[in-house]
Design a protein around this motif. Sequence first.
Motif, mmCIF file in Angstrom:
data_model
loop_
_atom_site.group_PDB
_atom_site.id
_atom_site.type_symbol
_atom_site.label_atom_id
_atom_site.label_comp_id
_atom_site.label_asym_id
_atom_site.label_seq_id
_atom_site.Cartn_x
_atom_site.Cartn_y
_atom_site.Cartn_z
ATOM 1 N N PHE A 277 4.673 -4.817 2.482
ATOM 2 C CA PHE A 277 4.990 -3.436 2.838
ATOM 3 C C PHE A 277 4.167 -2.495 1.965
ATOM 4 O O PHE A 277 3.846 -2.815 0.816
ATOM 5 N N PHE A 278 3.863 -1.326 2.494
ATOM 6 C CA PHE A 278 3.174 -0.308 1.706
ATOM 7 C C PHE A 278 4.173 0.750 1.277
ATOM 8 O O PHE A 278 5.141 1.034 1.983
ATOM 9 N N ASN A 279 3.939 1.332 0.111
ATOM 10 C CA ASN A 279 4.884 2.263 -0.496
ATOM 11 C C ASN A 279 4.542 3.718 -0.153
ATOM 12 O O ASN A 279 3.380 4.108 -0.305
ATOM 13 N N VAL B 28 -0.408 7.780 -6.367
ATOM 14 C CA VAL B 28 -0.204 6.325 -6.377
ATOM 15 C C VAL B 28 -0.104 5.804 -7.801
ATOM 16 O O VAL B 28 0.669 4.885 -8.100
ATOM 17 N N GLY B 29 -0.871 6.392 -8.698
ATOM 18 C CA GLY B 29 -0.956 5.899 -10.079
ATOM 19 C C GLY B 29 -2.280 5.194 -10.289
ATOM 20 O O GLY B 29 -2.578 4.206 -9.619
ATOM 21 N N ASP C 188 0.534 11.293 -11.784
ATOM 22 C CA ASP C 188 1.843 11.955 -11.826
ATOM 23 C C ASP C 188 2.813 11.265 -12.770
ATOM 24 O O ASP C 188 3.635 11.916 -13.418
ATOM 25 N N LYS C 189 2.737 9.931 -12.871
ATOM 26 C CA LYS C 189 3.700 9.195 -13.702
ATOM 27 C C LYS C 189 3.544 9.515 -15.181
ATOM 28 O O LYS C 189 4.495 9.349 -15.957
#
Length: 801
Positions: free
Chosen positions: A161-163, A257-258, A299-300
């Motif tokens: 799965f993609f986030n 995404v990071g 962002d993280k």
Amino acid sequence: MNRTVKKVAVLGSGIMGSRIACHFANIGCQVLLLDIVPKEPTAAETAKGLTLESKAVRNRIVTESFQNTLKANPAPLFSKAFADRITLGNFDDDLAKIKDYDWIIEVVVERLDIKKSIFEKVDALRKPGTLISSNTSGIPIHLMAEGRSEDFRKHFCGTHFFNPPRYLRLLEIIPTPETSPEVIDFLLHYGDLYLGKSTVLCKDTPAFIANRVGIYAMVQSIRATEELGMTVEEVDKLTSDIVGRPKSGTFRLSDVVGLDTTVHVANNLYQSLTDDESRDAFLLPSSINKLMENKWLGDKTGQGFYKKIKDENGKSVILALDLKTFEYKPSQKQKLEVIDKLKKIPALKERFAVALADKSTAGAFYRQTFGDVFRYVTYRIPEISDELFRIDEAIKAGFGWQLGLFETWDIIGLQAGIELIEGLGKKPAQWVYDLAASGIGGFYKVENGRRLFYDLPSKSYKTIPGQESFIILDNLRKTNEVWSNPEATVFDLGDGVLGLEFRSKMNTFGPNVIEGVHKAISLAEQNYRGLVIGNDSHEAFSAGANLAMLFMYSIQQEWDEVNMMIAQFQKTMTRVRYSSVPVVVAPHTLALGGGCEISLHADRVVAAAETYIGLVEVGVGVIPAGGGTKELAARCSDLYQTGDPELNILQNAFMNIATAKVSSSAQEAFEMNYLRRGDKIVLNRSRLIAEAKESVIELAEAGYTQPQPRSDIKVQGKAGIALFEAGIAQMRLAGYISDHDRKIARKLAYVISGGDLSYPQHVSEQYLLDLEREAFLSLCGEKKTLERMQGLLTGGKPPRN
């Protein structure tokens, strides 16, 4: 085997695990979400007298992960109530429960030894025939199945799965050589029909399909940025929705995404792709390495390619990283000549030739990045996929691109794409030259309403599988068009059903679209069983009325023209309701204002799960006047039961309009009464028009009878107005709304209550439509309403005046 999936166990409650659990809850499954037991209680837990044997302590990790997921924005659940479908637990106490589950999905940390230890326990506990899969993004699938039982290996594969899983449509299915063909077929079908995914069959190669190609394209775009001396803001603009990709662009997407995620995948690819002719491309550019050293991951960590700060006035300011000095500076709004040119071209497919021909640095960027990634994917067949269409489907569904790479290449022309690559001093794979020399066509073609792809082994065209469940309007454009004008097209969808497509900007309602609605209904009433109103737009089903024309007439005080516009729009919505054949509306993405109103007037709505629907007219200083206010008053009337607090029911509808509330999903639209019993939700948007067509046939075969205008709508009169006036006064006193907001709200209260009637009574639809039109017309004469309209038209955001 007649396999069903009612109960799903998700092992691992991190960001992906919790969100996968939520999406299975969205579709009605019972979900068991498990994670490890903490090593010891926290100080706070000990202070409460809790020990490691306490359930709250043992489930702390899974509980905290799940609660953080529920707070996430965008929301992982269609409705907050769906959280009750998920049971939390831990591996030590609850793993044995998996024997009662139909599908077990492992989503633990990306370490092969840990995954294999989990699967050893699972193998001993699961019942034979249970599906089992791993959501790994990089570890070879076949290695995880080593040492497991024959039944385990037969029912095991990768399901990537993609986030975030609710929103990104890609589900990669990666079988091992021992995976049962029945299991593969089931998962491909289940992912499509029940999970709403674009399910793509992948080979067990590093990073599978989407990340292999998408990370390559991202890293090469960053490299080109450095080589051409461009800024991150320029490249984000060039790689945004202007070329059919997410609005975030390359660098902003990396921040979301990071950067560590991108680096992890790229490093793994470099290490494992010893036979890739472009292996060195995964060696990261200097800017990425420096960001990693600084731990500026996006962002993280609070900063990456962009950084948000507060200025001396407390106002948020976005800073952008200068790749030359590695200092942050205020982000500049980009004024690129090529972007201005592309914005003037409505059709995405017509923009590429202009972009690639541009003589500026921006054009050089487009030529370098498009040409290079075109070349790269030609060498990936048959390595990562035997069929080229799977590469396109994966990159579209996984990275949110509107067009795949081979699709884009077809648009600019096969030979032009070859020349683009050769212009970089490179060459595509030999099979591309062979295809060009054959003269038989490009990578795709459409025949008899079905899309075909070029198959390399047979050197012929084959039908893309699974299309029998879809109706794609572009595939019908040359053969099934019945009528069209510049902004609307009527198609013959087959089986006696017509389809109406809007094609205006954001599919707004202007004269051409309104003409299309009347024409489609007239044609359907003459020779067909019914009508579907829908489209395949990536932007919006419909963003509402054509505000520019309304603003023009209002600013010139052409009140007769404004009145005629409103009356014509009301007549159009009424025509949808009172057609002699069934009309089914198929909204998706944005269905705002008029897009909501046409849905409210349909015989049935077949909505995509991701439909954000609402009456938002107050934002531009007016109230819904295409029958929207009338329709919510009527729907409230239908909900009234003896003894019910009728004013409370009406207040909910009033607040939804007054606050311009938009549903966060089709499920919430049911809760807001924008959808009602009999309407349907479709998980896979690709199936939407086909499902709507089936609903038309169902209604027609059930003996559809033309409805008659209503005169039984119960309104509250003065009692309703008094209730709303009190609330409006309190909100103004508290400073939540402006004087103009109060004026709009009072107009809305008057209309939805049925006017200044002495007591609750029944009125007709036309009576309420007349009240709507009068209120709308009067608000168009307000200076502050015109300021709001102008703000939306010129800056994209109306002022809060």
